[in-house]
Design an enzyme around this catalytic site. Structure first.
Site, PDB file in Angstrom:
ATOM      1  N   GLY A 272       6.303 -21.680  19.913  1.00  0.00           N
ATOM      2  CA  GLY A 272       6.170 -21.838  21.362  1.00  0.00           C
ATOM      3  C   GLY A 272       6.047 -23.266  21.855  1.00  0.00           C
ATOM      4  O   GLY A 272       6.462 -23.584  22.971  1.00  0.00           O
TER       5      GLY A 272
ATOM      6  N   GLU B 212      -0.112 -27.232  21.614  1.00  0.00           N
ATOM      7  CA  GLU B 212       0.013 -25.777  21.749  1.00  0.00           C
ATOM      8  C   GLU B 212       0.755 -25.426  23.031  1.00  0.00           C
ATOM      9  O   GLU B 212       0.747 -26.197  23.992  1.00  0.00           O
ATOM     10  CB  GLU B 212      -1.391 -25.152  21.824  1.00  0.00           C
ATOM     11  CG  GLU B 212      -1.873 -24.550  20.506  1.00  0.00           C
ATOM     12  CD  GLU B 212      -1.212 -23.230  20.155  1.00  0.00           C
ATOM     13  OE1 GLU B 212      -0.058 -22.992  20.553  1.00  0.00           O
ATOM     14  OE2 GLU B 212      -1.854 -22.439  19.449  1.00  0.00           O
ATOM     15  N   ASP B 213       1.363 -24.248  23.041  1.00  0.00           N
ATOM     16  CA  ASP B 213       1.992 -23.776  24.275  1.00  0.00           C
ATOM     17  C   ASP B 213       0.951 -23.215  25.245  1.00  0.00           C
ATOM     18  O   ASP B 213       0.965 -23.519  26.428  1.00  0.00           O
ATOM     19  CB  ASP B 213       3.084 -22.729  23.964  1.00  0.00           C
ATOM     20  CG  ASP B 213       2.602 -21.575  23.076  1.00  0.00           C
ATOM     21  OD1 ASP B 213       1.433 -21.580  22.624  1.00  0.00           O
ATOM     22  OD2 ASP B 213       3.404 -20.657  22.815  1.00  0.00           O
TER      23      ASP B 213
ATOM     24  N   ASP C 279       7.443 -16.713  24.638  1.00  0.00           N
ATOM     25  CA  ASP C 279       8.346 -15.583  24.453  1.00  0.00           C
ATOM     26  C   ASP C 279       7.701 -14.254  24.774  1.00  0.00           C
ATOM     27  O   ASP C 279       6.482 -14.123  24.818  1.00  0.00           O
ATOM     28  CB  ASP C 279       8.788 -15.526  22.979  1.00  0.00           C
ATOM     29  CG  ASP C 279       7.655 -15.048  22.068  1.00  0.00           C
ATOM     30  OD1 ASP C 279       6.596 -15.709  22.054  1.00  0.00           O
ATOM     31  OD2 ASP C 279       7.807 -14.007  21.407  1.00  0.00           O
TER      32      ASP C 279
ATOM     33  N   ARG D 242      12.371 -17.775  25.507  1.00  0.00           N
ATOM     34  CA  ARG D 242      11.860 -19.121  25.222  1.00  0.00           C
ATOM     35  C   ARG D 242      12.708 -20.210  25.873  1.00  0.00           C
ATOM     36  O   ARG D 242      12.240 -21.314  26.109  1.00  0.00           O
ATOM     37  CB  ARG D 242      11.857 -19.384  23.706  1.00  0.00           C
ATOM     38  CG  ARG D 242      10.902 -18.503  22.910  1.00  0.00           C
ATOM     39  CD  ARG D 242      10.769 -19.057  21.493  1.00  0.00           C
ATOM     40  NE  ARG D 242      10.232 -18.105  20.539  1.00  0.00           N
ATOM     41  CZ  ARG D 242       8.937 -17.895  20.331  1.00  0.00           C
ATOM     42  NH1 ARG D 242       8.041 -18.531  21.036  1.00  0.00           N
ATOM     43  NH2 ARG D 242       8.534 -17.014  19.425  1.00  0.00           N
TER      44      ARG D 242
HETATM   45  P1  IMP Z   1      -4.603 -16.975  21.361  1.00  0.00           P
HETATM   46  O1  IMP Z   1      -4.881 -17.059  19.891  1.00  0.00           O
HETATM   47  O2  IMP Z   1      -4.986 -15.637  21.925  1.00  0.00           O
HETATM   48  O3  IMP Z   1      -5.216 -18.097  22.163  1.00  0.00           O
HETATM   49  O4  IMP Z   1      -3.045 -16.968  21.571  1.00  0.00           O
HETATM   50  C1  IMP Z   1      -2.214 -17.961  21.183  1.00  0.00           C
HETATM   51  C2  IMP Z   1      -0.774 -17.497  21.129  1.00  0.00           C
HETATM   52  O5  IMP Z   1      -0.534 -16.245  21.780  1.00  0.00           O
HETATM   53  C3  IMP Z   1       0.083 -18.475  21.867  1.00  0.00           C
HETATM   54  O6  IMP Z   1       0.414 -19.593  21.066  1.00  0.00           O
HETATM   55  C4  IMP Z   1       1.278 -17.621  22.265  1.00  0.00           C
HETATM   56  O7  IMP Z   1       2.227 -17.569  21.226  1.00  0.00           O
HETATM   57  C5  IMP Z   1       0.696 -16.240  22.473  1.00  0.00           C
HETATM   58  N1  IMP Z   1       0.456 -15.963  23.919  1.00  0.00           N
HETATM   59  C6  IMP Z   1      -0.716 -15.862  24.556  1.00  0.00           C
HETATM   60  N2  IMP Z   1      -0.554 -15.608  25.865  1.00  0.00           N
HETATM   61  C7  IMP Z   1       0.786 -15.549  26.071  1.00  0.00           C
HETATM   62  C8  IMP Z   1       1.604 -15.324  27.245  1.00  0.00           C
HETATM   63  O8  IMP Z   1       1.159 -15.143  28.383  1.00  0.00           O
HETATM   64  N3  IMP Z   1       2.950 -15.343  27.022  1.00  0.00           N
HETATM   65  C9  IMP Z   1       3.524 -15.560  25.806  1.00  0.00           C
HETATM   66  N4  IMP Z   1       2.801 -15.774  24.699  1.00  0.00           N
HETATM   67  C10 IMP Z   1       1.432 -15.769  24.821  1.00  0.00           C
HETATM   68 MG    MG Z   2       4.285 -15.942  20.759  1.00  0.00          MG
END
Ligand code: IMP
Ligand code: MG
Length: 179
Positions: free
Chosen positions: A43, A98-99, A158, A164
């Site tokens: 991402g 990070e995205d 994505d 993406r």
């Molecule tokens: P976390 O570990 O829950 O903070 O999530 C991190 C990963 O979840 C990100 O790097 C994304 O790949 C994915 N993610 C979380 N929210 C979204 C969203 O709204 N759209 C797309 N991917 C997401």
């Molecule tokens: Mg993802």
């Protein structure tokens, strides 16, 4: 693809402007320091590619891939390294790119994992932050945009690996992930 977007949350112009501001900030903060940028696959790729071109000091970059998600829109909590760094981070200034920070589980894992490798400093830049969804106490040091609790796609983000390549951040129509 675009017919599945409910609305544009952050336009291409807004992204450009904010990414260039973030590049300027990082340029100032890391001048004279040995900077290693670590992009998180997949991402963060478009964001990293644009960001580094606004950073006007020498830097290196490397990538890691981690898996965190049980399904497309829900976090399972388990994080695993799928691809590790090619480079050592010992004694260098590390900036994770990070995205999005959502639950925070991925970032918490990455920070703990990388800090055990003794970087000189360890900070995080994320394009998007969804603080309402946070499950663990972890904050990015630099953040492009705080967004509401909506599932977003585009500019690297994505849904089932699609979207993406959209040049903006959009909110998906519910039909797109209900089917
Ligand atoms: P976390 O570990 O829950 O903070 O999530 C991190 C990963 O979840 C990100 O790097 C994304 O790949 C994915 N993610 C979380 N929210 C979204 C969203 O709204 N759209 C797309 N991917 C997401
Ligand atoms: Mg993802």
């Amino acid at each position: 693809m675009e017919e599945q977007i409910e609305k544009v949350l952050i336009s291409e112009e807004e992204l450009k402007k904010r990414v260039s501001q973030l590049g300027e900030e990082i340029t100032k903060d890391y001048r004279g320091k040995d900077l290693l940028i670590i992009g998180i696959f997949k991402g963060a790729v478009p964001f990293l590619a644009d960001l580094i071109r606004h950073i006007k000091i020498p830097l290196r970059y490397d990538f890691m891939a981690v898996s965190s998600y049980g399904s497309a829109t829900r976090s399972s909590g388990a994080v695993r390294i799928l691809k590790d760094l090619d480079t050592s981070v010992e004694d260098v200034h590390v900036l994770i790119v990070e995205d999005i920070v959502d639950t925070g589980l991925t970032l918490k894992y990455l920070k703990e994992n990388l800090s055990r490798r003794h970087p000189q400093s360890l900070k995080v830049i994320t394009l998007l932050d969804k603080p309402e969804r946070r499950e663990v106490d972890v904050q990015p040091d630099y953040n492009g945009f705080v967004i509401p609790n909506e599932f977003v796609v585009g500019y690297g983000l994505d849904f089932n690996e699609i979207f993406r390549n959209l040049p903006y951040i959009g909110i998906l129509k519910p039909e797109a992930y209900e089917k």
